[in-house]
Scaffold this motif. Structure first.
Motif, PDB file in Angstrom:
ATOM      1  N   HIS A  93       0.941  -1.187  -0.075  1.00 47.18           N
ATOM      2  CA  HIS A  93      -0.269  -0.015   0.131  1.00 47.18           C
ATOM      3  C   HIS A  93       0.849   1.164  -0.176  1.00 47.18           C
ATOM      4  CE1 HIS A  93      -3.001   2.894   1.146  1.00 47.18           C
ATOM      5  NE2 HIS A  93      -2.217   3.266   2.359  1.00 47.18           N
ATOM      6  N   TYR A  94       1.701   1.390   0.611  1.00 46.15           N
ATOM      7  CA  TYR A  94       2.642   2.421   1.074  1.00 46.15           C
ATOM      8  C   TYR A  94       3.746   2.657  -0.438  1.00 46.15           C
ATOM      9  CZ  TYR A  94       1.486   3.246   5.898  1.00 46.15           C
ATOM     10  OH  TYR A  94       1.175   3.473   6.999  1.00 46.15           O
ATOM     11  N   LEU A  95       4.080   1.399  -0.793  1.00 44.38           N
ATOM     12  CA  LEU A  95       4.672   1.571  -2.013  1.00 44.38           C
ATOM     13  C   LEU A  95       3.724   2.233  -3.280  1.00 44.38           C
ATOM     14  CD1 LEU A  95       6.843  -1.798  -2.385  1.00 44.38           C
ATOM     15  CD2 LEU A  95       7.924   0.661  -2.339  1.00 44.38           C
ATOM     16  N   THR A  96       2.643   1.578  -3.389  1.00 44.27           N
ATOM     17  CA  THR A  96       1.725   2.284  -4.189  1.00 44.27           C
ATOM     18  C   THR A  96       1.810   3.623  -4.110  1.00 44.27           C
ATOM     19  OG1 THR A  96       0.714  -0.068  -4.522  1.00 44.27           O
ATOM     20  CG2 THR A  96      -0.312   2.118  -5.571  1.00 44.27           C
ATOM     21  N   THR A  97       1.363   4.212  -3.017  1.00 42.57           N
ATOM     22  CA  THR A  97       1.242   5.508  -2.808  1.00 42.57           C
ATOM     23  C   THR A  97       2.315   6.344  -3.166  1.00 42.57           C
ATOM     24  OG1 THR A  97      -0.176   4.945  -1.020  1.00 42.57           O
ATOM     25  CG2 THR A  97       0.607   7.080  -0.836  1.00 42.57           C
ATOM     26  N   ALA A  98       3.696   5.668  -2.793  1.00 46.03           N
ATOM     27  CA  ALA A  98       4.872   6.499  -3.223  1.00 46.03           C
ATOM     28  C   ALA A  98       5.065   6.623  -4.759  1.00 46.03           C
ATOM     29  CB  ALA A  98       5.976   5.726  -2.534  1.00 46.03           C
ATOM     30  N   ARG A  99       4.909   5.461  -5.295  1.00 45.55           N
ATOM     31  CA  ARG A  99       4.998   5.673  -6.869  1.00 45.55           C
ATOM     32  C   ARG A  99       4.006   6.374  -7.595  1.00 45.55           C
ATOM     33  NH1 ARG A  99       5.479   0.723  -7.317  1.00 45.55           N
ATOM     34  NH2 ARG A  99       7.694   0.607  -7.751  1.00 45.55           N
ATOM     35  N   GLU A 100       2.872   6.640  -7.056  1.00 46.55           N
ATOM     36  CA  GLU A 100       1.754   7.568  -7.618  1.00 46.55           C
ATOM     37  C   GLU A 100       2.471   9.055  -7.366  1.00 46.55           C
ATOM     38  OE1 GLU A 100      -1.776   6.411  -5.712  1.00 46.55           O
ATOM     39  OE2 GLU A 100      -2.098   4.611  -6.983  1.00 46.55           O
ATOM     40  N   LEU A 101       2.759   9.181  -6.202  1.00 47.66           N
ATOM     41  CA  LEU A 101       3.111  10.718  -5.823  1.00 47.66           C
ATOM     42  C   LEU A 101       4.352  10.961  -6.749  1.00 47.66           C
ATOM     43  CD1 LEU A 101       3.126  10.743  -1.982  1.00 47.66           C
ATOM     44  CD2 LEU A 101       1.559  12.076  -3.538  1.00 47.66           C
ATOM     45  N   GLY A 102       5.401  10.191  -6.779  1.00 49.21           N
ATOM     46  CA  GLY A 102       6.421  10.534  -7.727  1.00 49.21           C
ATOM     47  C   GLY A 102       6.281  10.629  -9.150  1.00 49.21           C
ATOM     48  N   LYS A 103       5.190  10.052  -9.661  1.00 43.95           N
ATOM     49  CA  LYS A 103       4.799  10.189 -10.932  1.00 43.95           C
ATOM     50  C   LYS A 103       4.005  11.371 -11.144  1.00 43.95           C
ATOM     51  CE  LYS A 103       4.441   5.283 -12.436  1.00 43.95           C
ATOM     52  NZ  LYS A 103       3.317   4.303 -12.651  1.00 43.95           N
ATOM     53  N   GLN A 104       2.940  11.825 -10.124  1.00 47.56           N
ATOM     54  CA  GLN A 104       2.275  13.126 -10.207  1.00 47.56           C
ATOM     55  C   GLN A 104       3.258  14.210 -10.103  1.00 47.56           C
ATOM     56  OE1 GLN A 104      -0.486  12.825  -7.130  1.00 47.56           O
ATOM     57  NE2 GLN A 104      -1.471  11.067  -7.915  1.00 47.56           N
ATOM     58  N   ALA A 105       4.328  14.072  -9.238  1.00 45.32           N
ATOM     59  CA  ALA A 105       5.171  15.318  -9.084  1.00 45.32           C
ATOM     60  C   ALA A 105       6.303  15.294 -10.062  1.00 45.32           C
ATOM     61  CB  ALA A 105       5.822  15.237  -7.872  1.00 45.32           C
ATOM     62  N   ALA A 106       6.339  14.489 -10.989  1.00 44.28           N
ATOM     63  CA  ALA A 106       7.131  14.239 -11.967  1.00 44.28           C
ATOM     64  C   ALA A 106       8.665  14.321 -11.409  1.00 44.28           C
ATOM     65  CB  ALA A 106       7.146  15.535 -13.142  1.00 44.28           C
ATOM     66  N   LEU A 107       9.083  13.572 -10.316  1.00 47.03           N
ATOM     67  CA  LEU A 107      10.263  13.710  -9.496  1.00 47.03           C
ATOM     68  C   LEU A 107      11.122  12.726 -10.222  1.00 47.03           C
ATOM     69  CD1 LEU A 107       8.885  13.653  -5.969  1.00 47.03           C
ATOM     70  CD2 LEU A 107       9.729  15.649  -7.339  1.00 47.03           C
ATOM     71  N   THR A 108      12.633  13.206 -10.051  1.00 45.98           N
ATOM     72  CA  THR A 108      13.687  12.335 -10.403  1.00 45.98           C
ATOM     73  C   THR A 108      14.270  11.646  -9.277  1.00 45.98           C
ATOM     74  OG1 THR A 108      15.207  14.199 -10.642  1.00 45.98           O
ATOM     75  CG2 THR A 108      13.778  13.328 -12.606  1.00 45.98           C
ATOM     76  N   GLY A 109      15.059  10.616  -9.399  1.00 46.05           N
ATOM     77  CA  GLY A 109      15.876  10.251  -8.526  1.00 46.05           C
ATOM     78  C   GLY A 109      15.313   9.131  -7.190  1.00 46.05           C
ATOM     79  N   TRP A 110      13.995   9.118  -7.616  1.00 44.80           N
ATOM     80  CA  TRP A 110      13.234   8.213  -6.732  1.00 44.80           C
ATOM     81  C   TRP A 110      13.036   6.930  -7.112  1.00 44.80           C
ATOM     82  CZ3 TRP A 110       8.651   6.077  -8.480  1.00 44.80           C
ATOM     83  CH2 TRP A 110       8.156   6.692  -9.595  1.00 44.80           C
ATOM     84  N   GLN A 111      12.903   6.628  -8.492  1.00 37.46           N
ATOM     85  CA  GLN A 111      12.655   5.172  -8.986  1.00 37.46           C
ATOM     86  C   GLN A 111      13.587   4.087  -8.541  1.00 37.46           C
ATOM     87  OE1 GLN A 111      13.117   8.242 -10.583  1.00 37.46           O
ATOM     88  NE2 GLN A 111      11.745   8.086 -12.457  1.00 37.46           N
ATOM     89  N   HIS A 112      14.829   4.593  -8.348  1.00 37.12           N
ATOM     90  CA  HIS A 112      15.590   3.218  -7.991  1.00 37.12           C
ATOM     91  C   HIS A 112      15.426   2.987  -6.525  1.00 37.12           C
ATOM     92  CE1 HIS A 112      18.254   6.582  -6.330  1.00 37.12           C
ATOM     93  NE2 HIS A 112      18.851   5.645  -5.784  1.00 37.12           N
ATOM     94  N   ARG A 113      15.041   3.796  -5.471  1.00 33.27           N
ATOM     95  CA  ARG A 113      14.897   3.709  -4.254  1.00 33.27           C
ATOM     96  C   ARG A 113      13.367   2.775  -4.058  1.00 33.27           C
ATOM     97  NH1 ARG A 113      16.765   8.881  -4.086  1.00 33.27           N
ATOM     98  NH2 ARG A 113      15.031   9.954  -3.515  1.00 33.27           N
ATOM     99  N   LEU A 114      12.753   3.104  -4.928  1.00 30.81           N
ATOM    100  CA  LEU A 114      11.422   2.427  -4.980  1.00 30.81           C
ATOM    101  C   LEU A 114      11.477   0.948  -5.388  1.00 30.81           C
ATOM    102  CD1 LEU A 114       8.233   4.619  -5.816  1.00 30.81           C
ATOM    103  CD2 LEU A 114       9.326   4.120  -3.687  1.00 30.81           C
ATOM    104  N   GLY A 115      12.433   0.780  -6.263  1.00 32.44           N
ATOM    105  CA  GLY A 115      12.633  -0.577  -6.896  1.00 32.44           C
ATOM    106  C   GLY A 115      13.449  -1.452  -5.928  1.00 32.44           C
ATOM    107  N   VAL A 116      14.152  -0.820  -5.224  1.00 31.71           N
ATOM    108  CA  VAL A 116      14.833  -1.565  -3.961  1.00 31.71           C
ATOM    109  C   VAL A 116      13.999  -1.990  -2.830  1.00 31.71           C
ATOM    110  CG1 VAL A 116      16.567  -1.315  -2.074  1.00 31.71           C
ATOM    111  CG2 VAL A 116      17.201  -0.574  -4.261  1.00 31.71           C
ATOM    112  N   ALA A 117      12.935  -0.991  -2.636  1.00 29.19           N
ATOM    113  CA  ALA A 117      12.034  -1.413  -1.602  1.00 29.19           C
ATOM    114  C   ALA A 117      11.144  -2.586  -2.102  1.00 29.19           C
ATOM    115  CB  ALA A 117      11.276  -0.193  -1.031  1.00 29.19           C
ATOM    116  N   GLU A 118      10.760  -2.408  -3.477  1.00 24.13           N
ATOM    117  CA  GLU A 118       9.865  -3.426  -4.024  1.00 24.13           C
ATOM    118  C   GLU A 118      10.631  -4.927  -4.040  1.00 24.13           C
ATOM    119  OE1 GLU A 118       6.616  -5.301  -5.664  1.00 24.13           O
ATOM    120  OE2 GLU A 118       6.670  -3.413  -4.687  1.00 24.13           O
ATOM    121  N   ALA A 119      11.755  -4.961  -4.225  1.00 26.59           N
ATOM    122  CA  ALA A 119      12.607  -6.043  -4.307  1.00 26.59           C
ATOM    123  C   ALA A 119      12.727  -6.789  -2.856  1.00 26.59           C
ATOM    124  CB  ALA A 119      14.252  -5.662  -4.766  1.00 26.59           C
ATOM    125  N   CYS A 120      12.614  -5.859  -1.860  1.00 21.48           N
ATOM    126  CA  CYS A 120      12.486  -6.310  -0.572  1.00 21.48           C
ATOM    127  C   CYS A 120      11.167  -7.290  -0.492  1.00 21.48           C
ATOM    128  CB  CYS A 120      12.386  -5.210   0.227  1.00 21.48           C
ATOM    129  SG  CYS A 120      12.188  -5.780   2.261  1.00 21.48           S
TER     130      CYS A 120
END
Length: 356
Positions: A53-80
């Motif tokens: 749930h928290y990962l999905t929320t983080a990903r949606e926020l990242g896309k909405q804000a057009a941020l950079t540098g967060w994708q690899h950190r979310l990838g690591v969390a999803e790998a966990c």
């Protein structure tokens, strides 16, 4: 995480989120990492639904804000989360992608993606690749230890233990245990109790692989004593069947520690096709169906009923007009009393006991 203060970390994340939300739109850029951090905590607590749930929320926020540098950190969390689901190939694929997306940060990276990949290689039996990584990183049993490379050295020690299991070379396991002892002393001196717990678990694994059950249980009991107040789960369950066997041999602890061991064994059972808590193949035991030794309180029953709905943790907190940390405390108490470690399993167990 290295300090081992999981509950305090969750509280800090929640407070920071409340402040971020109170500022209105657009949310601060760091909000993505707050949700990511919570997902990692819930992954360690083996609450994979909440982590997702928290990962999905983080990903949606990242896309909405057009941020950079967060994708690899979310990838690591999803790998966990994938690793916790025993999808090692899926976890490795996510780490490969995260490595490709990696953006350098001013903050030190104490758990490099390459080390996380090496850990999975060891779990997959791809020891040649793991040891090649260790050589590339210039990891040796007598190398200089520092906090920045602590995790890498732990993976190297793990590789040596598995190498011993494959070859039976006495020198290899001696080197692994010697390295772990040095790591333990350094982590204790630095007050990094999270690292201490991880190292003690590895020590227990190493002693057990060597056939020294007495020393293995000593390390394990100390790890349990340190880990129980923070509710660590994955650090034990991730070690597989050998750790489950050691937990079943733990004797003597009473009270909360005994309940904690039961909770861990229940988690092992859930991750082995729900074959039941604390059951070893061929043991002749059957799953527990007896009534609860300690009944649920009225408040815990309220929380339990809401756990049976589609409400998330924050939504349950709002429904009961309490903080999320209070809901978490009640949930952990429910899990302990029911001998489970997962929301879905708690509901199933509650139905068996006619609590719903």
């Amino acid at each position: 995480m290295a300090l081992g203060r999981l509950h305090e970390s969750a509280s800090v994340y929640q407070q920071a989120l409340q402040f971020a939300v109170s500022q209105g739109e657009p949310l601060p850029a760091g909000t993505v990492d707050l949700y990511r951090g919570l997902s990692e905590l819930y992954c360690e607590w083996d609450d994979l639904d909440t982590a997702a749930h928290y990962l999905t929320t983080a990903r949606e926020l990242g896309k909405q804000a057009a941020l950079t540098g967060w994708q690899h950190r979310l990838g690591v969390a999803e790998a966990c989360r994938k690793e916790a689901q025993e999808d090692l190939e899926g976890a490795l694929a996510l780490l490969d992608e995260a490595e490709h997306l990696y953006v350098e940060s001013p903050l030190p990276n104490v758990r490099p993606i390459a080390a996380l990949k090496a850990r999975i290689w060891v779990m997959q039996g791809r020891l040649t690749e793991a040891l090649a990584w260790a050589r590339e990183r210039d990891l040796t049993v007598d190398g200089d230890l520092s906090y920045l490379r602590e995790f890498e050295f732990m993976i190297f020690a793990r590789s040596l233990i598995v190498q011993y299991q494959n070859t039976g070379t006495a020198e290899t396991i001696s080197e692994a245990l010697s390295l772990l002892q040095r790591l333990l002393q350094a982590a204790e001196a630095g007050g990094r109790m999270g690292s201490v717990i991880e190292i003690l678990v590895l020590q227990a694994y190493g002693h057990a692989a060597r056939g020294n059950t007495t020393e293995a249980l000593k390390s394990l009991e100390r790890a349990l004593t340190l880990a129980e107040p923070e509710g660590y789960i994955r650090v034990f369950v991730g070690e597989g069947s050998l750790m489950a066997e050691l937990l079943e041999r733990i004797s003597g602890p009473g009270g909360r520690l005994k309940a904690y061991v039961h909770q861990l064994l229940a988690a092992f059972g859930r991750h082995k096709d729900a074959r039941g808590p604390a059951i070893r193949p061929g043991s002749g035991q059957t799953p527990r169906t007896e009534p609860l030794v300690e009944p649920l309180s009225a408040r815990e029953l309220e929380v339990l009923k809401l756990l049976g709905t589609e409400l998330s943790g924050p939504e349950i907190a709002r429904e009961l007009v309490v903080s999320l940390s209070t809901v978490r405390t009640h949930t952990q108490a429910i899990y302990t009393k029911l001998g489970v470690n997962n929301r879905r399993t708690a509901i199933r167990r509650a139905e068996e006991l006619n609590l719903l």
